[in-house]
Motif scaffolding. Structure first.
Motif, PDB file in Angstrom:
ATOM      1  N   PHE A 191      38.053  34.414  25.899  1.00 41.78           N
ATOM      2  CA  PHE A 191      36.762  34.749  25.305  1.00 41.78           C
ATOM      3  C   PHE A 191      35.619  34.696  26.324  1.00 41.78           C
ATOM      4  CE2 PHE A 191      32.887  33.343  23.028  1.00 41.78           C
ATOM      5  CZ  PHE A 191      32.665  34.489  22.288  1.00 41.78           C
ATOM      6  N   PHE A 192      35.452  33.551  26.994  1.00 41.57           N
ATOM      7  CA  PHE A 192      34.354  33.435  27.953  1.00 41.57           C
ATOM      8  C   PHE A 192      34.584  34.306  29.184  1.00 41.57           C
ATOM      9  CE2 PHE A 192      33.062  29.532  25.700  1.00 41.57           C
ATOM     10  CZ  PHE A 192      31.694  29.782  25.627  1.00 41.57           C
ATOM     11  N   ALA A 193      35.852  34.473  29.566  1.00 45.19           N
ATOM     12  CA  ALA A 193      36.150  35.348  30.701  1.00 45.19           C
ATOM     13  C   ALA A 193      35.717  36.777  30.403  1.00 45.19           C
ATOM     14  CB  ALA A 193      37.639  35.297  31.020  1.00 45.19           C
ATOM     15  N   LEU A 194      35.900  37.229  29.168  1.00 46.46           N
ATOM     16  CA  LEU A 194      35.478  38.568  28.777  1.00 46.46           C
ATOM     17  C   LEU A 194      33.963  38.649  28.654  1.00 46.46           C
ATOM     18  CD1 LEU A 194      36.287  41.421  27.781  1.00 46.46           C
ATOM     19  CD2 LEU A 194      36.360  40.466  25.463  1.00 46.46           C
ATOM     20  N   LEU A 195      33.348  37.587  28.167  1.00 50.94           N
ATOM     21  CA  LEU A 195      31.900  37.583  27.946  1.00 50.94           C
ATOM     22  C   LEU A 195      31.113  37.530  29.249  1.00 50.94           C
ATOM     23  CD1 LEU A 195      29.609  37.287  25.747  1.00 50.94           C
ATOM     24  CD2 LEU A 195      29.823  34.812  26.104  1.00 50.94           C
ATOM     25  N   ILE A 196      31.582  36.720  30.189  1.00 48.09           N
ATOM     26  CA  ILE A 196      30.816  36.457  31.416  1.00 48.09           C
ATOM     27  C   ILE A 196      31.179  37.427  32.528  1.00 48.09           C
ATOM     28  CG2 ILE A 196      30.415  34.730  33.224  1.00 48.09           C
ATOM     29  CD1 ILE A 196      30.868  32.597  31.028  1.00 48.09           C
ATOM     30  N   SER A 244      35.046  44.245  37.079  1.00 48.76           N
ATOM     31  CA  SER A 244      36.460  44.049  37.391  1.00 48.76           C
ATOM     32  C   SER A 244      36.667  43.208  38.646  1.00 48.76           C
ATOM     33  CB  SER A 244      37.156  45.404  37.560  1.00 48.76           C
ATOM     34  OG  SER A 244      36.571  46.133  38.627  1.00 48.76           O
ATOM     35  N   ASP A 245      35.642  43.106  39.501  1.00 53.78           N
ATOM     36  CA  ASP A 245      35.766  42.320  40.734  1.00 53.78           C
ATOM     37  C   ASP A 245      36.077  40.858  40.442  1.00 53.78           C
ATOM     38  OD1 ASP A 245      35.078  44.649  41.942  1.00 53.78           O
ATOM     39  OD2 ASP A 245      33.070  44.042  42.532  1.00 53.78           O
ATOM     40  N   PHE A 246      35.610  40.343  39.293  1.00 53.65           N
ATOM     41  CA  PHE A 246      35.736  38.922  39.013  1.00 53.65           C
ATOM     42  C   PHE A 246      36.542  38.627  37.752  1.00 53.65           C
ATOM     43  CE2 PHE A 246      31.792  39.453  41.414  1.00 53.65           C
ATOM     44  CZ  PHE A 246      31.962  38.529  42.429  1.00 53.65           C
ATOM     45  N   ALA A 271      44.282  42.784  29.201  1.00 52.16           N
ATOM     46  CA  ALA A 271      43.759  43.384  27.962  1.00 52.16           C
ATOM     47  C   ALA A 271      43.149  44.754  28.206  1.00 52.16           C
ATOM     48  CB  ALA A 271      42.719  42.456  27.345  1.00 52.16           C
ATOM     49  N   LEU A 272      42.716  45.022  29.423  1.00 49.09           N
ATOM     50  CA  LEU A 272      42.096  46.307  29.749  1.00 49.09           C
ATOM     51  C   LEU A 272      43.091  47.321  30.304  1.00 49.09           C
ATOM     52  CD1 LEU A 272      38.754  45.049  31.364  1.00 49.09           C
ATOM     53  CD2 LEU A 272      39.147  45.828  29.015  1.00 49.09           C
ATOM     54  N   PHE A 273      44.366  46.980  30.337  1.00 45.68           N
ATOM     55  CA  PHE A 273      45.394  47.927  30.798  1.00 45.68           C
ATOM     56  C   PHE A 273      45.440  49.204  29.948  1.00 45.68           C
ATOM     57  CE2 PHE A 273      48.700  45.371  33.458  1.00 45.68           C
ATOM     58  CZ  PHE A 273      47.695  45.029  34.339  1.00 45.68           C
ATOM     59  N   PRO A 274      45.399  49.097  28.603  1.00 50.33           N
ATOM     60  CA  PRO A 274      45.537  50.315  27.790  1.00 50.33           C
ATOM     61  C   PRO A 274      44.451  51.341  28.112  1.00 50.33           C
ATOM     62  CG  PRO A 274      45.767  48.364  26.422  1.00 50.33           C
ATOM     63  CD  PRO A 274      45.304  47.895  27.761  1.00 50.33           C
ATOM     64  N   GLY A 275      44.856  52.607  28.174  1.00 51.93           N
ATOM     65  CA  GLY A 275      43.907  53.679  28.380  1.00 51.93           C
ATOM     66  C   GLY A 275      43.381  54.203  27.057  1.00 51.93           C
ATOM     67  N   GLU A 276      42.686  55.338  27.111  1.00 54.20           N
ATOM     68  CA  GLU A 276      42.080  55.896  25.895  1.00 54.20           C
ATOM     69  C   GLU A 276      43.141  56.429  24.932  1.00 54.20           C
ATOM     70  OE1 GLU A 276      38.711  59.229  24.627  1.00 54.20           O
ATOM     71  OE2 GLU A 276      39.167  58.837  26.744  1.00 54.20           O
ATOM     72  N   HIS A 277      44.223  56.978  25.495  1.00 54.87           N
ATOM     73  CA  HIS A 277      45.245  57.599  24.646  1.00 54.87           C
ATOM     74  C   HIS A 277      46.638  57.011  24.871  1.00 54.87           C
ATOM     75  CE1 HIS A 277      42.277  60.624  23.595  1.00 54.87           C
ATOM     76  NE2 HIS A 277      42.073  60.868  24.884  1.00 54.87           N
ATOM     77  N   THR A 278      46.764  56.021  25.692  1.00 50.01           N
ATOM     78  CA  THR A 278      48.083  55.469  26.015  1.00 50.01           C
ATOM     79  C   THR A 278      48.093  53.955  25.855  1.00 50.01           C
ATOM     80  OG1 THR A 278      47.523  55.254  28.370  1.00 50.01           O
ATOM     81  CG2 THR A 278      48.560  57.310  27.663  1.00 50.01           C
ATOM     82  N   MET A 279      49.276  53.434  25.589  1.00 48.61           N
ATOM     83  CA  MET A 279      49.500  51.988  25.516  1.00 48.61           C
ATOM     84  C   MET A 279      50.648  51.649  26.459  1.00 48.61           C
ATOM     85  SD  MET A 279      48.610  49.061  24.363  1.00 48.61           S
ATOM     86  CE  MET A 279      47.566  49.400  22.939  1.00 48.61           C
ATOM     87  N   PRO A 280      50.342  51.208  27.694  1.00 50.20           N
ATOM     88  CA  PRO A 280      51.404  50.967  28.691  1.00 50.20           C
ATOM     89  C   PRO A 280      52.140  49.659  28.435  1.00 50.20           C
ATOM     90  CG  PRO A 280      49.264  50.412  29.621  1.00 50.20           C
ATOM     91  CD  PRO A 280      49.008  50.951  28.227  1.00 50.20           C
ATOM     92  N   TRP A 281      53.052  49.686  27.455  1.00 50.07           N
ATOM     93  CA  TRP A 281      53.748  48.457  27.072  1.00 50.07           C
ATOM     94  C   TRP A 281      54.542  47.865  28.235  1.00 50.07           C
ATOM     95  CZ3 TRP A 281      51.910  46.180  23.145  1.00 50.07           C
ATOM     96  CH2 TRP A 281      51.461  46.898  22.018  1.00 50.07           C
ATOM     97  N   GLY A 282      55.143  48.708  29.046  1.00 50.81           N
ATOM     98  CA  GLY A 282      55.919  48.201  30.173  1.00 50.81           C
ATOM     99  C   GLY A 282      55.061  47.445  31.155  1.00 50.81           C
TER     100      GLY A 282
END
Length: 267
Positions: free
Chosen positions: A202-207, A211-213, A221-232
């Motif tokens: 939670f705080f890691a996402l808030l603060i 992407s540098d930090f 959590a930010l791996f998924p793209g707009e139209h894809t879900m890279p489960w692998g």
């Protein structure tokens, strides 16, 4: 019957981890197969390679190591200096103080997220390592102080009195006698603090909005793209994130159990 029940509980607990572990080494065609395939037709490092190189997994890993490692060291050092007086010095309402300290660690994060974010913004600490370490330290210190205070109170006072007779000052007693004897408790507090910081989202996402930090939980959590879900890739990154903690905990489980059970049995 008991053995079957235990096996069923273990299976339900471990099955999701085994599934994600196998998913990390499945080729794309097996991941999207219908019906789902439990075991891969052949082991592939495609997902692992994509997580490391395409999504820059090691960058997030480095950030998590810096933040969680620094927080753990500071929590143990400050917690030791705070817990020792609470355990050894006669203070009025000592038990109440310890309960208040523990209650502070149980405070809902969402309730103070706004003030913390605004404070860090005014200080210019958003998207900095120390801006994330500070809240983590505030949440990890109470449980660290609680564990160490209980552990220190169980140590025999005679050793300290003998050291004082030999001319040792307070910091020498703490460094040369108390800390070595309290190693299981200190290690337990350290590993619990590290795991909490390592997994915190939670705080890691808030603060950390850059992407540098960003740390591992946010990065994955930010791996998924707009139209894809890279489960692998998600499974591979989760495996890299989880496996070190599992191995570390299993390797030092005796010390952790010794620290957690300290003070549970008298005599």
């Amino acid at each position: 019957m008991l053995a079957i029940s235990v096996f069923a509980i273990i299976f339900v607990s471990v099955a999701p981890f085994l599934w994600f572990g196998l998913l990390a080494f499945k080729p794309y065609i097996d991941i999207t197969a219908v019906p789902p395939r439990i075991f891969p037709s052949h082991f592939s490092l495609e997902a692992m390679s994509s997580a490391i190189y395409k999504h820059d997994l090691f960058h997030y890993l480095k950030n998590s190591v810096i933040v969680a490692g620094t927080t753990t060291v500071l929590s143990v050092v400050i917690g030791t200096l705070a817990a020792y007086p609470l355990a050894r010095i006669s203070i009025k309402y000592k038990r109440t103080i310890l309960l208040v300290i523990l209650a502070a660690g149980m405070f809902p994060q969402i309730a103070i997220a706004g003030p913390i974010w605004r404070l860090l913004r005014d200080l210019g600490w958003l998207n900095t390592y120390h801006g994330l370490i500070l809240p983590y330290l505030a949440f990890s210190l109470p449980i660290t102080v609680w564990i160490l205070a209980i552990f220190f109170s169980e140590l025999p006072r005679e050793l300290e009195e003998a050291a004082k007779i030999d001319g040792a000052d307070l910091f020498q007693i703490l460094r040369k006698i108390i800390v070595p004897l309290a190693a299981p408790g200190i290690f337990t507090a350290a590993i619990l603090s590290f795991i909490a910081c390592w997994n915190e989202f939670f705080f890691a996402l808030l603060i950390m909005t850059r992407s540098d930090f960003q740390t591992l939980p946010v990065g994955i959590a930010l791996f998924p793209g707009e139209h894809t879900m890279p489960w692998g890739e998600i499974a591979a990154a989760s495996l890299v994130t989880t496996l070190p903690l599992v191995v570390f905990t299993l390797f030092f489980q005796k010390r952790i159990i010794a620290g957690l059970t300290s003070g549970a049995v008298k005599g």
